[in-house]
Design an enzyme around this catalytic site. Sequence first.
Site, PDB file in Angstrom:
ATOM      1  N   SER A   3      43.210  46.731  35.195  1.00 39.70           N
ATOM      2  CA  SER A   3      43.380  48.069  35.451  1.00 39.70           C
ATOM      3  C   SER A   3      44.542  48.578  36.106  1.00 39.70           C
ATOM      4  CB  SER A   3      42.075  48.556  36.501  1.00 39.70           C
ATOM      5  OG  SER A   3      40.882  48.040  35.975  1.00 39.70           O
TER       6      SER A   3
ATOM      7  N   GLU B 213      40.319  49.990  27.425  1.00 42.49           N
ATOM      8  CA  GLU B 213      41.166  51.437  27.527  1.00 42.49           C
ATOM      9  C   GLU B 213      40.546  51.993  28.770  1.00 42.49           C
ATOM     10  OE1 GLU B 213      43.590  51.269  25.425  1.00 42.49           O
ATOM     11  OE2 GLU B 213      43.510  53.287  25.640  1.00 42.49           O
TER      12      GLU B 213
HETATM   13  C1  LIG Z   1      37.174  42.430  24.187  1.00 40.41           C
HETATM   14  C2  LIG Z   1      38.218  43.069  24.866  1.00 40.41           C
HETATM   15  C3  LIG Z   1      39.426  43.496  24.027  1.00 40.41           C
HETATM   16  C4  LIG Z   1      40.465  43.960  24.578  1.00 40.41           C
HETATM   17  N1  LIG Z   1      41.478  44.379  23.970  1.00 40.41           N
HETATM   18  C5  LIG Z   1      42.619  44.715  24.763  1.00 40.41           C
HETATM   19  C6  LIG Z   1      44.037  44.917  23.906  1.00 40.41           C
HETATM   20  O1  LIG Z   1      43.909  44.876  22.748  1.00 40.41           O
HETATM   21  N2  LIG Z   1      44.889  45.122  24.539  1.00 40.41           N
HETATM   22  C7  LIG Z   1      45.300  45.212  25.901  1.00 40.41           C
HETATM   23  O2  LIG Z   1      46.213  45.423  26.411  1.00 40.41           O
HETATM   24  N3  LIG Z   1      44.008  44.848  26.592  1.00 40.41           N
HETATM   25  C8  LIG Z   1      42.868  44.879  26.074  1.00 40.41           C
HETATM   26  N4  LIG Z   1      41.504  44.489  26.578  1.00 40.41           N
HETATM   27  C9  LIG Z   1      41.725  44.524  28.182  1.00 40.41           C
HETATM   28  C10 LIG Z   1      41.016  45.733  28.795  1.00 40.41           C
HETATM   29  O3  LIG Z   1      41.468  46.824  28.651  1.00 40.41           O
HETATM   30  C11 LIG Z   1      40.908  45.195  30.273  1.00 40.41           C
HETATM   31  O4  LIG Z   1      39.788  44.083  30.418  1.00 40.41           O
HETATM   32  C12 LIG Z   1      40.329  46.409  31.196  1.00 40.41           C
HETATM   33  O5  LIG Z   1      41.341  47.446  31.544  1.00 40.41           O
HETATM   34  C13 LIG Z   1      40.014  46.020  32.582  1.00 40.41           C
HETATM   35  O6  LIG Z   1      41.022  45.151  33.138  1.00 40.41           O
HETATM   36  P1  LIG Z   1      40.335  43.794  34.017  1.00 40.41           P
HETATM   37  O7  LIG Z   1      39.507  43.021  32.861  1.00 40.41           O
HETATM   38  O8  LIG Z   1      41.420  43.089  34.273  1.00 40.41           O
HETATM   39  O9  LIG Z   1      39.405  44.242  35.127  1.00 40.41           O
HETATM   40  P2  LIG Z   1      39.712  44.740  36.583  1.00 40.41           P
HETATM   41  O10 LIG Z   1      40.918  45.731  36.495  1.00 40.41           O
HETATM   42  O11 LIG Z   1      40.143  43.587  37.226  1.00 40.41           O
HETATM   43  O12 LIG Z   1      38.640  45.309  36.987  1.00 40.41           O
HETATM   44  C14 LIG Z   1      37.427  44.730  37.401  1.00 40.41           C
HETATM   45  C15 LIG Z   1      36.311  45.668  37.932  1.00 40.41           C
HETATM   46  O13 LIG Z   1      36.973  46.331  38.953  1.00 40.41           O
HETATM   47  C16 LIG Z   1      37.062  47.470  38.962  1.00 40.41           C
HETATM   48  N5  LIG Z   1      38.245  48.375  39.561  1.00 40.41           N
HETATM   49  C17 LIG Z   1      39.367  48.067  39.061  1.00 40.41           C
HETATM   50  N6  LIG Z   1      40.318  48.845  39.733  1.00 40.41           N
HETATM   51  C18 LIG Z   1      39.730  49.330  40.822  1.00 40.41           C
HETATM   52  C19 LIG Z   1      40.122  50.073  41.842  1.00 40.41           C
HETATM   53  N7  LIG Z   1      41.323  50.554  41.986  1.00 40.41           N
HETATM   54  N8  LIG Z   1      39.113  50.581  42.623  1.00 40.41           N
HETATM   55  C20 LIG Z   1      37.845  50.351  42.391  1.00 40.41           C
HETATM   56  N9  LIG Z   1      37.382  49.476  41.402  1.00 40.41           N
HETATM   57  C21 LIG Z   1      38.254  48.904  40.594  1.00 40.41           C
HETATM   58  C22 LIG Z   1      36.937  47.829  37.442  1.00 40.41           C
HETATM   59  O14 LIG Z   1      36.274  49.126  37.105  1.00 40.41           O
HETATM   60  C23 LIG Z   1      35.924  46.769  36.961  1.00 40.41           C
HETATM   61  O15 LIG Z   1      34.479  47.125  37.360  1.00 40.41           O
HETATM   62  C24 LIG Z   1      40.521  44.063  26.272  1.00 40.41           C
HETATM   63  C25 LIG Z   1      39.459  43.451  26.588  1.00 40.41           C
HETATM   64  C26 LIG Z   1      38.234  43.069  26.246  1.00 40.41           C
HETATM   65  C27 LIG Z   1      37.137  42.488  26.942  1.00 40.41           C
END
Ligand SMILES: Cc1cc2nc3c(=O)[nH]c(=O)nc-3n(C[C@H](O)[C@H](O)[C@H](O)COP(=O)(O)OP(=O)(O)OC[C@H]3O[C@@H](n4cnc5c(N)ncnc54)[C@H](O)[C@@H]3O)c2cc1C
Length: 552
Positions: free
Chosen positions: A135, A369
């Site tokens: 994120s 996204e």
């Molecule tokens: C199947 C799949 C396909 C994907 N395809 C792509 C792709 O093509 N290209 C690409 O670049 N990425 C891709 N992604 C990545 C996706 O965009 C990220 O998984 C997503 O943005 C969330 O990031 P993270 O997984 O690191 O979760 P985190 O950011 O670690 O979040 C974990 C949890 O904490 C919450 N959270 C995060 N920050 C905060 C905050 N500041 N305050 C409170 N709560 C918070 C989130 O809402 C979530 O519930 C893909 C992911 C998946 C699973």
Amino acid sequence: MGDGIDRETLDMTLTAIRDFAAAHLPAARLLELDARDEFPEAVVRGMCGDELGIQLIFVPEEFEGLGGGAFDVYRVCEEMARIDLGVATGVLATFLGSDPIVFGGTEEQKRRWLTRIAREGLLMAYGATEPDAGSDLGALRTTATPVRDNGTVVGYKLSGNKQWISNGAVADLYSVLALAPGGPTWFVVDRGTPGLAFGKPEDKHGIRASNTAAVSLDNVFVEADRLVGEIEGQGLVQAQLVFGFTRLMVAAFGLGAGWAALDRAIPYSTTRIQAGGPLSTKQGYTHKLIVPHAVRLEAARSYIEETAERIDRGEGTLNTEGAIAKYLASEAGNLAADAAIQALGGYGYTREYLVEKIKRDARITTIYEGTSEIMELTIARDRWQVHLKTQGRHYLDAAATMTSLHARRPEVGAAIVATVLRGVAALLETARTNRLTRHQHVLFKLGEILTWAESAASFALRAARAVEGGLHEKGDRRFAPEVLAAMSRVFAREAASKLLSEGMRAVGGTLGEGDIGGLEAQLGTSALHAAQAGRVGDMDRVADALYDRGKA
Ligand SMILES: Cc1cc2nc3c(=O)[nH]c(=O)nc-3n(C[C@H](O)[C@H](O)[C@H](O)COP(=O)(O)OP(=O)(O)OC[C@H]3O[C@@H](n4cnc5c(N)ncnc54)[C@H](O)[C@@H]3O)c2cc1C
């Protein structure tokens, strides 16, 4: 963005997608891909190449595409999601991957790569996320170290790790976000470049027909002209430029997946006999498992269509509107798919009936996204600023617009929406005077309440346009104007309930006991309760329309 393609071309494209899917991706094949965790590369390449040519929709005309606009892309994304969200992700990763080039590339870069995407159907991957930067993309660690020749930068060496990249192991071309000396910057990297490698496909909960893989970069050399826009440090700005657009795509995914599930539950319930009659005749069943979901999905469609139309009119990037559309549509899609399992009972819980797969697939739309929580935060922060800048007038003005709409079209629920918007303005004022946005929980809840309120306004406007014969020419026309009006009234009441319950829980939850009465008065609690009058009759009307009972 411009007007995009004409309606006939769009209709032909949507029909061609349906025909292609019927021939190459029947239900049995989709179940097989899901069970085997298999990416159907030949099918996806067929869709993005000569056979179907979906990629042409998002490539501008000057680069040999069809130059589709946001509205066209929404319709195509919804259609793809109705077929299979995994395959849709494989196709649409190219949209995403090429967006930094479309929005940030030089003319020469656009010509070079977009023309190849149009002609050759190259598959792209969008490499933003990292193991420690999800994120919060600003935390990225992948580096881009300049390589100099006689003091001139001739290229960059990219090193780092990308995580969860759609098409990560199958793409021909990668957009990679890396930290150059000037800040985060997009680079375009060819498959096969020494040092570029990818991991094994992730074993995922859903969208198993998509390829998701880690991508590693070990001193990957790219020439200087691979830097998108040829100025370092524009990467996050370029990513921001496309969010309104790309979030709309994922919103359309949620919408398509949600309707795909409901459109299995609706016919099922007409043939499944329990307690002497079909389930579709049981009001407790339809008003819990079918009608609220259809209504919520159509509310999301209203916001998607409005935002797409505005993007195509050139009203800017509309990031917050894209966030609202994505948040509502993806949450609605998930709930609808979950309800569809319940609606099919034990059969829904088995793989054969597909709703179980759709439910697992739809789950991704609230994560990629930008997660739902990040959407709540984005929406609340932006609208909070608007509330402050307009000294509390923003939602009051929106309420006045709804009051005028009600005077012209009393049947679309605009009076209820006006009550909700006035309550929203009061809730924000309470948050301001008590400095409540220091509680992140309150901020997130505000994002949720504002989404429902703004979507209710959007739905009332769409219903009015339908009654007046003024819908967007490429807009969805599944429901008759009077049915959209009934749906809009039902959703307006849901927004009223949301404001009451979540507003009292979150904002009220920060106040002392003695202040609750004041908050109730400010929100207009009794008017919000009164708005529920007529709700069940309207749900009956929507059910009749969904089941084609001819009474709506
Ligand atoms: C199947 C799949 C396909 C994907 N395809 C792509 C792709 O093509 N290209 C690409 O670049 N990425 C891709 N992604 C990545 C996706 O965009 C990220 O998984 C997503 O943005 C969330 O990031 P993270 O997984 O690191 O979760 P985190 O950011 O670690 O979040 C974990 C949890 O904490 C919450 N959270 C995060 N920050 C905060 C905050 N500041 N305050 C409170 N709560 C918070 C989130 O809402 C979530 O519930 C893909 C992911 C998946 C699973």
